[in-house]
Scaffold this motif. Structure first.
Motif, PDB file in Angstrom:
ATOM      1  N   ASP A 293      17.772 -51.741   5.434  1.00 16.80           N
ATOM      2  CA  ASP A 293      17.276 -53.114   5.605  1.00 16.80           C
ATOM      3  C   ASP A 293      18.396 -54.154   5.591  1.00 16.80           C
ATOM      4  O   ASP A 293      18.359 -55.116   6.350  1.00 16.80           O
ATOM      5  CB  ASP A 293      16.266 -53.463   4.506  1.00 16.80           C
ATOM      6  N   GLY A 294      19.385 -53.952   4.689  1.00 16.68           N
ATOM      7  CA  GLY A 294      20.395 -54.993   4.521  1.00 16.68           C
ATOM      8  C   GLY A 294      21.787 -54.634   4.985  1.00 16.68           C
ATOM      9  O   GLY A 294      22.682 -55.486   4.976  1.00 16.68           O
ATOM     10  N   GLY A 295      22.005 -53.383   5.328  1.00 14.19           N
ATOM     11  CA  GLY A 295      23.318 -52.971   5.802  1.00 14.19           C
ATOM     12  C   GLY A 295      24.340 -52.694   4.712  1.00 14.19           C
ATOM     13  O   GLY A 295      25.483 -52.352   5.005  1.00 14.19           O
ATOM     14  N   VAL A 296      23.947 -52.874   3.446  1.00 14.56           N
ATOM     15  CA  VAL A 296      24.861 -52.609   2.330  1.00 14.56           C
ATOM     16  C   VAL A 296      24.114 -51.874   1.221  1.00 14.56           C
ATOM     17  O   VAL A 296      22.887 -51.957   1.114  1.00 14.56           O
ATOM     18  CB  VAL A 296      25.468 -53.905   1.743  1.00 14.56           C
ATOM     19  N   LEU A 297      24.880 -51.177   0.402  1.00 15.59           N
ATOM     20  CA  LEU A 297      24.297 -50.537  -0.771  1.00 15.59           C
ATOM     21  C   LEU A 297      23.999 -51.608  -1.818  1.00 15.59           C
ATOM     22  O   LEU A 297      24.717 -52.616  -1.895  1.00 15.59           O
ATOM     23  CB  LEU A 297      25.262 -49.513  -1.354  1.00 15.59           C
ATOM     24  N   PRO A 298      22.979 -51.422  -2.621  1.00 14.04           N
ATOM     25  CA  PRO A 298      22.738 -52.389  -3.700  1.00 14.04           C
ATOM     26  C   PRO A 298      23.908 -52.356  -4.688  1.00 14.04           C
ATOM     27  O   PRO A 298      24.509 -51.306  -4.919  1.00 14.04           O
ATOM     28  CB  PRO A 298      21.444 -51.897  -4.344  1.00 14.04           C
ATOM     29  N   ALA A 299      24.224 -53.496  -5.260  1.00 18.79           N
ATOM     30  CA  ALA A 299      25.304 -53.559  -6.242  1.00 18.79           C
ATOM     31  C   ALA A 299      24.912 -52.850  -7.533  1.00 18.79           C
ATOM     32  O   ALA A 299      25.751 -52.306  -8.236  1.00 18.79           O
ATOM     33  CB  ALA A 299      25.666 -55.010  -6.530  1.00 18.79           C
ATOM     34  N   SER A 300      23.608 -52.856  -7.840  1.00 20.05           N
ATOM     35  CA  SER A 300      23.102 -52.192  -9.041  1.00 20.05           C
ATOM     36  C   SER A 300      21.670 -51.741  -8.784  1.00 20.05           C
ATOM     37  O   SER A 300      21.017 -52.190  -7.841  1.00 20.05           O
ATOM     38  CB  SER A 300      23.144 -53.142 -10.231  1.00 20.05           C
ATOM     39  N   LEU A 301      21.185 -50.880  -9.649  1.00 15.45           N
ATOM     40  CA  LEU A 301      19.791 -50.439  -9.523  1.00 15.45           C
ATOM     41  C   LEU A 301      18.823 -51.575  -9.821  1.00 15.45           C
ATOM     42  O   LEU A 301      17.690 -51.566  -9.357  1.00 15.45           O
ATOM     43  CB  LEU A 301      19.516 -49.252 -10.458  1.00 15.45           C
ATOM     44  N   ALA A 302      19.289 -52.562 -10.563  1.00 17.30           N
ATOM     45  CA  ALA A 302      18.434 -53.716 -10.862  1.00 17.30           C
ATOM     46  C   ALA A 302      18.004 -54.435  -9.586  1.00 17.30           C
ATOM     47  O   ALA A 302      16.915 -54.999  -9.528  1.00 17.30           O
ATOM     48  CB  ALA A 302      19.155 -54.679 -11.795  1.00 17.30           C
TER      49      ALA A 302
ATOM     50  N   ALA B   5      30.487 -45.847  -4.540  1.00 21.04           N
ATOM     51  CA  ALA B   5      31.784 -45.206  -4.372  1.00 21.04           C
ATOM     52  C   ALA B   5      32.496 -45.681  -3.109  1.00 21.04           C
ATOM     53  O   ALA B   5      33.724 -45.738  -3.069  1.00 21.04           O
ATOM     54  CB  ALA B   5      31.617 -43.687  -4.339  1.00 21.04           C
ATOM     55  N   SER B   6      31.733 -46.023  -2.077  1.00 22.05           N
ATOM     56  CA  SER B   6      32.280 -46.519  -0.809  1.00 22.05           C
ATOM     57  C   SER B   6      31.141 -47.259  -0.107  1.00 22.05           C
ATOM     58  O   SER B   6      30.016 -47.250  -0.594  1.00 22.05           O
ATOM     59  CB  SER B   6      32.790 -45.362   0.053  1.00 22.05           C
ATOM     60  N   PRO B   7      31.389 -47.861   1.033  1.00 26.18           N
ATOM     61  CA  PRO B   7      30.304 -48.570   1.720  1.00 26.18           C
ATOM     62  C   PRO B   7      29.105 -47.675   2.077  1.00 26.18           C
ATOM     63  O   PRO B   7      27.991 -48.168   2.246  1.00 26.18           O
ATOM     64  CB  PRO B   7      30.967 -49.113   2.981  1.00 26.18           C
ATOM     65  N   LEU B   8      29.317 -46.365   2.151  1.00 26.47           N
ATOM     66  CA  LEU B   8      28.219 -45.464   2.516  1.00 26.47           C
ATOM     67  C   LEU B   8      27.923 -44.390   1.464  1.00 26.47           C
ATOM     68  O   LEU B   8      27.057 -43.550   1.679  1.00 26.47           O
ATOM     69  CB  LEU B   8      28.522 -44.771   3.851  1.00 26.47           C
ATOM     70  N   SER B   9      28.621 -44.401   0.338  1.00 29.51           N
ATOM     71  CA  SER B   9      28.379 -43.357  -0.658  1.00 29.51           C
ATOM     72  C   SER B   9      28.241 -43.953  -2.055  1.00 29.51           C
ATOM     73  O   SER B   9      28.763 -45.029  -2.342  1.00 29.51           O
ATOM     74  CB  SER B   9      29.484 -42.304  -0.624  1.00 29.51           C
ATOM     75  N   TYR B  10      27.552 -43.216  -2.889  1.00 30.24           N
ATOM     76  CA  TYR B  10      27.266 -43.679  -4.246  1.00 30.24           C
ATOM     77  C   TYR B  10      27.000 -42.477  -5.141  1.00 30.24           C
ATOM     78  O   TYR B  10      26.822 -41.359  -4.675  1.00 30.24           O
ATOM     79  CB  TYR B  10      26.066 -44.631  -4.249  1.00 30.24           C
ATOM     80  N   LYS B  11      26.980 -42.753  -6.441  1.00 26.29           N
ATOM     81  CA  LYS B  11      26.668 -41.725  -7.427  1.00 26.29           C
ATOM     82  C   LYS B  11      25.421 -42.140  -8.190  1.00 26.29           C
ATOM     83  O   LYS B  11      25.267 -43.311  -8.556  1.00 26.29           O
ATOM     84  CB  LYS B  11      27.813 -41.544  -8.420  1.00 26.29           C
TER      85      LYS B  11
ATOM     86  N   TYR C 294      25.184 -36.958  -9.168  1.00 30.20           N
ATOM     87  CA  TYR C 294      25.048 -36.530  -7.774  1.00 30.20           C
ATOM     88  C   TYR C 294      25.859 -37.492  -6.929  1.00 30.20           C
ATOM     89  O   TYR C 294      25.730 -38.709  -7.066  1.00 30.20           O
ATOM     90  CB  TYR C 294      23.580 -36.585  -7.329  1.00 30.20           C
ATOM     91  N   GLU C 295      26.711 -36.944  -6.076  1.00 27.96           N
ATOM     92  CA  GLU C 295      27.470 -37.768  -5.143  1.00 27.96           C
ATOM     93  C   GLU C 295      26.713 -37.765  -3.823  1.00 27.96           C
ATOM     94  O   GLU C 295      26.584 -36.727  -3.178  1.00 27.96           O
ATOM     95  CB  GLU C 295      28.885 -37.215  -5.003  1.00 27.96           C
ATOM     96  N   LEU C 296      26.180 -38.920  -3.465  1.00 23.48           N
ATOM     97  CA  LEU C 296      25.273 -39.030  -2.321  1.00 23.48           C
ATOM     98  C   LEU C 296      25.827 -39.964  -1.260  1.00 23.48           C
ATOM     99  O   LEU C 296      26.614 -40.863  -1.552  1.00 23.48           O
ATOM    100  CB  LEU C 296      23.912 -39.533  -2.810  1.00 23.48           C
ATOM    101  N   THR C 297      25.391 -39.750  -0.053  1.00 22.51           N
ATOM    102  CA  THR C 297      25.788 -40.574   1.086  1.00 22.51           C
ATOM    103  C   THR C 297      24.529 -41.129   1.729  1.00 22.51           C
ATOM    104  O   THR C 297      23.522 -40.432   1.834  1.00 22.51           O
ATOM    105  CB  THR C 297      26.568 -39.723   2.112  1.00 22.51           C
TER     106      THR C 297
END
Length: 149
Positions: free
Chosen positions: A61-70, A96-102, A139-142
């Motif tokens: 929807d926004g093109g970016v990962l959320p900064a936090s789960l909140a 972790a990056s613009p397309l990955s997170y833990k 979990y390291e996810l993309t």
């Protein structure tokens, strides 16, 4: 006399076999306390799977990962999903990056020897393997173009 000796050996063998079956059954069946831990870990995995879907949707929807789960909870999503069902502590999340997170949680048991289709409803060939070790696990996810499984 020989028949009597054979009968004793046969009786001993059958008794030994029956005892071995009972002991094996006891070792294979989980205690109620362990089953509770298995169910709580399954809940944690299901929470993280749902959070992963929500993170993917947020990115779509926004093109970016959320900064936090909140950020996910303020978007009208269930807040209970963000916390461990036992401790009430928030699940850990880190970009972790613009397309990955833990996504991280603390698990009671390892499930590497379990069939994920029985515990979590997905097969080993699924895009994400949600099996985990006991203790803290990340979990390291993309981000995917479709919902993560």
């Amino acid at each position: 006399m020989k028949a009597d000796g054979f009968g004793k050996v046969f009786l001993f063998a059958v008794t030994f076999f029956a005892a071995a079956v009972v002991v094996a059954g006891i070792m294979l069946i989980r205690s109620p306390g362990e089953m509770k831990l298995v169910k709580l870990d399954a809940r944690r995995v299901n929470d993280l799977r749902q959070l992963s879907r929500m993170i993917n949707a947020h990115h779509k929807d926004g093109g970016v990962l959320p900064a936090s789960l909140a950020e996910l909870s303020t978007a009208g999503r269930p807040r209970a999903l963000l916390t461990d069902p036992v401790t009430g502590e928030a699940y850990a999340y880190q970009v972790a990056s613009p397309l990955s997170y833990k996504l991280c949680a603390v698990f009671a048991l390892s499930d590497h020897d379990e069939d994920p289709s029985e515990l979590y409803g997905y097969s080993v060939g699924a895009p994400t393997d949600w099996r985990h070790d006991a203790g803290p696990y990340c979990y390291e996810l993309t981000v995917k173009n479709r919902d993560a499984e």
